[in-house]
Design a protein around this motif. Structure first.
Motif, short mmCIF file in Angstrom:
data_model
loop_
_atom_site.label_atom_id
_atom_site.label_comp_id
_atom_site.label_asym_id
_atom_site.label_seq_id
_atom_site.Cartn_x
_atom_site.Cartn_y
_atom_site.Cartn_z
N LEU A 178 0.80 -1.36 -0.06
CA LEU A 178 -0.06 -0.04 0.01
C LEU A 178 0.87 1.20 0.09
O LEU A 178 0.65 1.96 -0.77
N ASN B 3 -3.66 10.79 6.49
CA ASN B 3 -4.76 9.79 6.20
C ASN B 3 -4.32 8.01 6.01
O ASN B 3 -5.08 7.02 6.24
N LEU B 4 -2.97 8.01 5.71
CA LEU B 4 -2.46 6.51 5.41
C LEU B 4 -2.10 6.23 6.95
O LEU B 4 -2.32 4.98 6.94
N PRO C 228 -3.32 6.31 10.25
CA PRO C 228 -4.40 5.40 10.67
C PRO C 228 -4.81 4.04 9.94
O PRO C 228 -5.00 3.07 10.75
N LEU C 229 -4.61 4.10 8.77
CA LEU C 229 -4.88 2.73 7.92
C LEU C 229 -3.76 1.68 8.36
O LEU C 229 -3.93 0.68 8.77
N LEU D 286 -4.23 0.61 11.95
CA LEU D 286 -5.58 -0.17 12.01
C LEU D 286 -5.06 -1.57 11.64
O LEU D 286 -5.50 -2.52 12.03
N LEU E 269 -12.02 9.62 9.31
CA LEU E 269 -11.13 9.37 8.10
C LEU E 269 -11.86 9.94 6.73
O LEU E 269 -13.22 10.04 6.58
N ALA F 204 -9.86 8.92 0.57
CA ALA F 204 -8.61 8.74 0.97
C ALA F 204 -8.52 7.24 1.34
O ALA F 204 -7.89 6.49 0.68
N LEU G 210 -4.04 -0.72 -2.84
CA LEU G 210 -3.54 -1.82 -2.00
C LEU G 210 -3.84 -3.06 -3.32
O LEU G 210 -2.86 -3.63 -3.43
N LEU H 35 -11.60 -4.38 7.04
CA LEU H 35 -11.25 -3.61 8.09
C LEU H 35 -11.19 -1.90 7.74
O LEU H 35 -11.39 -1.21 8.37
#
Lengths: 215, 215
Positions: free
Chosen positions: A175, A199-200, A202-203, A206, B163, B167, B175, B206
């Motif tokens: 990613l 923004n990335l 938190p992903l 997660l 979020l 994004a 991904l 998720l």
DNA sequence: ACTTGTCCTGTCATGCCGTCAGCTTACCGT
DNA sequence: ACGGTAAGCTGACGGCATGACAGGACAAGT
């Protein structure tokens, strides 16, 4: 270990030769970032370096060979990426910080080497083993320690054990690589470049922890 | 709407001409999946199609021009990807199913068009507007409806509102694209091809819902 | 058969590729 | 200082891809 630098016809390169060689590599790097890969010609690189095509062929078998050289250099540099993850904590407040620093560091590295990484990515996708290996070296610099972090969290019961740590780490690194290579895509989705990291991150958090980041 | 097919010098192509043109495109497609993009030459494509380079130049300005043609064709086809997300539910048990079908469908599409997508991806990364646009068309076929789903979930209070839906959707599609293009990377991480879907699907779930998938 | 317009290719100038022989330059031992 | 040796560079060349054009082959209608 590495032995001396050699010309294609077997002679060992001296001081002056190495300089010329390096100049050619620098010019090639420059060309890669200004012209489409398909249009990069030996003669252009030689001209930019103030030398002749014949000289280029003294040091490299072809354009691809020279590109590999640059790529290997970069792959060594990628070793520093390890420190973005290794030994960092994902617990409590430091988790989001770790995540942000990882995203930031990775994007910066990719941006710095974007031209060469483009070619490496293409080569790897086309099934070229040498480029594939280089790409894995770069990705693994982050993916390996990241997978370790996930394993550790799982062992402590702080993350979902049903997920394969290697797959998760790999996916997150993929990613990041994709996002770095195609930042413009996010712009076209209305996400500004400076908003990319927030923004990335938190992903990534997660993905690693399976939990929403704390406020 | 699209008008008739025209040759480079302005004549309209008839039945026979269109056949030749199509044959050239088919052969180019074939070449792209067997040789590195950099090494695809007009003369090889012409030879494979049983014609001459001059004929190729009647229908296309250069290799890149012909590749764009193929890519545009594929972009139209990508419209069907919309149905993988649009109108699908992310609630309850159907959520994981939606996620799996999305991953599966997307990977299948990419695999089917991998050769041409490789070139499109490269062109987009190099900043070519035409390739960029085509890439966005493909990604948006999934990203747009996916962003809508996220917005919907956020409105219902079933997802994290902090979020940016665009994004998130963009990152997830990136991904998937990256994973599809570099499946071999996952193999080298010890994730078998057939395990790719079950590992990616939970991550997509998720990302969209912010929650762990239910058992 | 003749006309018309489509379709294909032979040919040509141009430019890059990749190699080699041979010249120049730098280094080193005496 | 001087000659030998190896490094370093390039001019030149055959080969091939590119891209343009003009003219011939071909199909279809009259």
């Amino acid at each position: 270990m590495t032995g001396q630098v050699r010309t294609v016809d077997g002679r060992v390169a001296g001081r002056r030769g190495q300089e010329t060689r390096q100049k050619l590599l620098d010019c090639l790097r420059e060309m890669l970032s200004t012209s489409p890969y398909r249009d990069v010609k030996v003669i252009d690189v030689a001209r930019m370096a103030g030398t002749s095509p014949a000289t280029f062929y003294q040091y490299f078998p072809d354009v691809e060979g020279a590109v590999l050289e640059i790529a290997e250099e970069m792959a060594k540099d990628a070793d520093t990426l390890k420190e973005l993850v290794a030994g960092k904590s994902w617990a409590g407040k430091s988790g989001p910080t770790t995540s942000e620093e990882l995203v930031d560091g990775f994007l910066a590295f990719w941006r710095k080497n974007d031209a060469i990484l483009r070619v490496v990515t293409l080569g790897a996708a086309e099934g070229d083993k040498r480029f594939f290996k280089i790409r894995m070296t770069v990705l693994n610099a982050v993916a390996k320690p990241l997978a370790d972090s996930v394993k550790e969290l799982q062992a402590k019961g702080q993350a979902d054990k049903s997920l394969d740590p290697n797959a998760v780490a790999g996916a997150l690194v993929s990613l990041l690589a994709s996002a770095a290579e195609h930042q413009k895509a996010f712009t076209s989705w209305g996400v500004k470049i400076k908003d990319l990291k927030p923004n990335l991150a938190p992903l990534v958090y997660l993905g690693v922890t399976g939990k929403k980041p704390p406020k």
